[in-house]
Scaffold this motif. Structure first.
Motif, short mmCIF file in Angstrom:
data_model
loop_
_atom_site.label_atom_id
_atom_site.label_comp_id
_atom_site.label_asym_id
_atom_site.label_seq_id
_atom_site.Cartn_x
_atom_site.Cartn_y
_atom_site.Cartn_z
N PRO A 197 2.88 4.26 -1.39
CA PRO A 197 2.83 4.93 -2.70
C PRO A 197 4.22 4.94 -3.35
O PRO A 197 5.04 5.83 -3.13
N HIS A 228 4.92 5.38 -6.45
CA HIS A 228 5.09 6.35 -7.54
C HIS A 228 5.66 7.67 -7.05
O HIS A 228 6.17 8.46 -7.82
N GLN A 230 0.80 -1.22 0.00
CA GLN A 230 0.00 0.00 0.00
C GLN A 230 0.83 1.27 0.00
O GLN A 230 0.29 2.37 -0.07
#
Length: 122
Positions: free
Chosen positions: A113, A115, A111
């Motif tokens: 992030p 990016h 989970q």
């Protein structure tokens, strides 16, 4: 000899006195039936008692041997149950909890992030 009949005894705790007299001792030694009983069966009581004791000792040894075997078997079963219980309740439960923590950590990492992170940080 002075024998008391069963009717003369008032309670079971009383006992009959058997007394011998010197005057009748000569009669006992001269009577052929009494002489046969006294001479012929003198060792039978001791032999019979010895045979009973040997049977008792043999039976006692057999009972103790079987008890020893059964006790060892019971102890082996007890140790086996304790070992299986230890494995099942402690080890397997600990592994299950540890694998649950691994799954929680994986889901948390999934989970994140990624990016937002740079390629060196990923």
């Amino acid at each position: 000899m002075d024998f008391r009949s069963h009717d003369d005894i008032a309670s079971p705790s009383e006992y009959a006195n058997i007394e011998g007299s010197a005057a009748k001792r000569g009669l006992l030694s001269s009577d052929p039936d009494v002489k046969f009983i006294l001479s012929g069966f003198a060792g039978d009581v001791f032999n019979g008692l010895g045979m009973m004791l040997s049977l008792f000792h043999d039976e006692t040894a057999d009972v103790l041997a079987s008890t020893h075997v059964e006790t060892r078997l019971l102890f082996a079963i007890y140790v086996s149950v304790v070992a299986i219980g230890f494995y099942h309740f402690l080890f397997r439960r600990t592994i299950r909890v540890a694998l649950g923590e691994v799954d929680k950590t994986r889901s948390m990492v999934m989970q994140l992030p990624t990016h937002v992170l740079k390629s060196e940080e990923v």
